[in-house]
Design an enzyme around this catalytic site. Structure first.
Site: not given
Length: 482
Positions: A46, A121-122, A264, A18
């Site tokens: 996302g 996020n995570g 990336y 996210c």
């Protein structure tokens, strides 16, 4: 281990879960427009869903839906959302093909002490045990999202404490794993990061207003000034009195920013924990040349994340850099199912530039190899375009271990490097040469980072406790750690 949902079939890549954003408005700004622009800048993190929650005079308004930012926030939708004192936004990726709408964020929770909207996020690694405990107490979950679990824990702690700050700090002690989170409260904006710092989170200032984001590239797009990264285990709170910082009181732990952010995940114009993502990828390409000094006529990169490392290789080797592929950036949704859909998507998304590669010895650089399908397709494209030789180099080591801290790879059976030797992979993808960046070189690409880095997906050396079970699609699965 039971097989999980597949890795993103569009790109055969590892994906972060996210991107989050939050703003506390001190300048009569159009926070909806700013958050909308911020989510565009986080779209790479996302593409499954997008959402915005606005707090206007303690009334929460939310728009969230499956789709890209441009699909969810049409002009008509944006007109309905009015700017407010606090606004938070979210873009979501998930490997779960069920596309659970209830997991879309921001998640708004109304409870005894008020309301909160959370964007996170995570991945919470002790998710199964905490969820089981909450369900025993009567909690009813609408989704399997980490954000909903976090919201329940925070709400539970708030009923035991005098303020929201203490509730969040107590929750951070209970929640294990990786999380970078922003919360819109009734009168304050909160941003916090797990004690290891697996996922990035930074803060900035737009005029007199404070902003938080997963990546600093957002601040450039909205005209904000970068202040600093939120520290591992830190909670920053912004209210009418300014901003306040709290540090989690816990035992000393090793910080562990995911090194794949530099390889990336992150956008190249971001600076994460003191290191430019662009510079780190250039360095990766230069180090690849030291390890694989191949004679060739041209160096090219796989769009988009392999391009910068290819530029670094070309710079170090003095071999000309050229465009090897054309990427179609205007692909709509591909209909169909399974392998047929995947193959048609790969063929439509990338084509080789025949006039540039025909008759040449080509070095092609990508950021990683997960299952090998995309690498095989890339080599075939260059062969069909007339390349004399194709040398595939990868700007990271072999991906051999699952990640439980925010990247969507939970099953090592999906990883080709666990099934084949390097030579077997080379034969499988059809390259003349296959080379991976070594772990030693990988650790050099961001050696000046302000915190330590996690390379557990390459080495199995995680700084945090690896879970014994993982929660997917409403079921907890045992993890095979062998």
């Amino acid at each position: 281990m039971t097989k999980f949902a597949e890795i993103d079939s569009r790109l055969d890549k590892a994906n972060d879960e996210c991107g989050v954003f939050g703003i506390y408005n001190n300048d009569n700004l159009d926070t909806v427009a700013i958050t909308h622009d911020a989510l565009y800048s986080l779209q790479h993190r996302g593409q499954i869903s997008a959402g915005i929650t606005v707090n206007t005079d303690r009334n929460f308004s939310t728009v969230k839906e499956l789709g890209m930012v441009s699909e969810v926030f049409t002009p008509k939708v944006l007109e309905k959302l009015k700017s407010g004192k606090i606004t938070v936004g979210h873009v979501r990726f998930t490997a779960n093909q069920s596309l659970d709408r209830a997991a879309n964020q921001p998640l708004v929770l109304r409870y005894k002490e008020g309301s909160i909207a959370i964007s996170s996020n995570g991945s919470i690694t002790n998710f199964p045990s905490i969820r089981k405990e909450l369900e025993r107490g009567g909690a009813i979950f609408q989704s399997n999202s980490n954000a909903e679990l976090m919201a329940y824990v925070i709400a539970t702690e708030r009923c035991r404490t005098d303020n929201l700050e203490d509730a969040v700090l107590n929750s951070m002690k209970k929640l294990e794993g990786a999380y970078s989170t922003v919360i819109c409260g009734p009168s304050r904006l909160m941003a916090f990061r797990d004690k290891h710092g697996f996922r990035p989170l930074c803060m900035g200032k737009l005029k007199n207003s404070y902003v938080f984001s997963s990546e600093s590239c957002v601040f450039d797009s909205i005209g904000a000034k970068f202040i600093r990264d939120v520290k591992p285990g830190e909670m920053v709170v912004v209210d009418d009195d300014g901003f306040h910082t709290y540090q989690l009181e816990a035992e000393p732990v090793k910080t562990s920013l995911c090194i794949f952010e530099y390889v990336y995940l992150a956008r190249p114009d971001s600076v994460i924990d003191g290191v430019s993502v662009h510079s780190a990828r250039i360095k990766a390409g230069e180090l690849l040349y030291k390890e694989y000094p191949i004679e060739a006529d041209m160096v090219c990169g796989v769009p988009d994340s392999g391009i910068i490392a290819a530029e670094g290789y070309a710079k170090a080797s003095k071999i000309p850099y050229g465009m090897g592929f054309m990427k179609n950036k205007f692909i709509g949704r591909i209909v169909g199912t399974g392998m047929d859909k995947k193959n048609r998507l790969m063929k439509t998304k990338l084509t080789a530039l025949k006039s540039n590669v025909e008759g040449k010895r080509i070095i092609v650089i990508d950021d990683s190899i997960i299952r090998g399908e995309t690498s095989k397709h890339i080599v075939n494209l260059l062969r069909e375009a007339g390349a004399k030789e194709v040398h595939m180099l990868v700007s990271s080591p072999p991906f051999v271990f699952p990640c439980y801290f925010g990247i969507d790879i939970y099953d090592k059976e999906n990883l080709i490097a666990n099934k084949m030797t390097k030579e077997q992979i080379r034969e499988e993808i059809g390259a003349d040469t296959l080379g991976y960046l070594s772990v030693e070189s990988l650790r050099k690409i961001a050696k000046d980072a302000d915190i330590d880095l996690c390379d557990g997906c390459f080495t199995k050396e995680f700084s945090a406790k690896v879970p014994t079970t993982f929660f997917v699609d409403k079921y907890a699965y045992k993890i095979n750690k062998n």
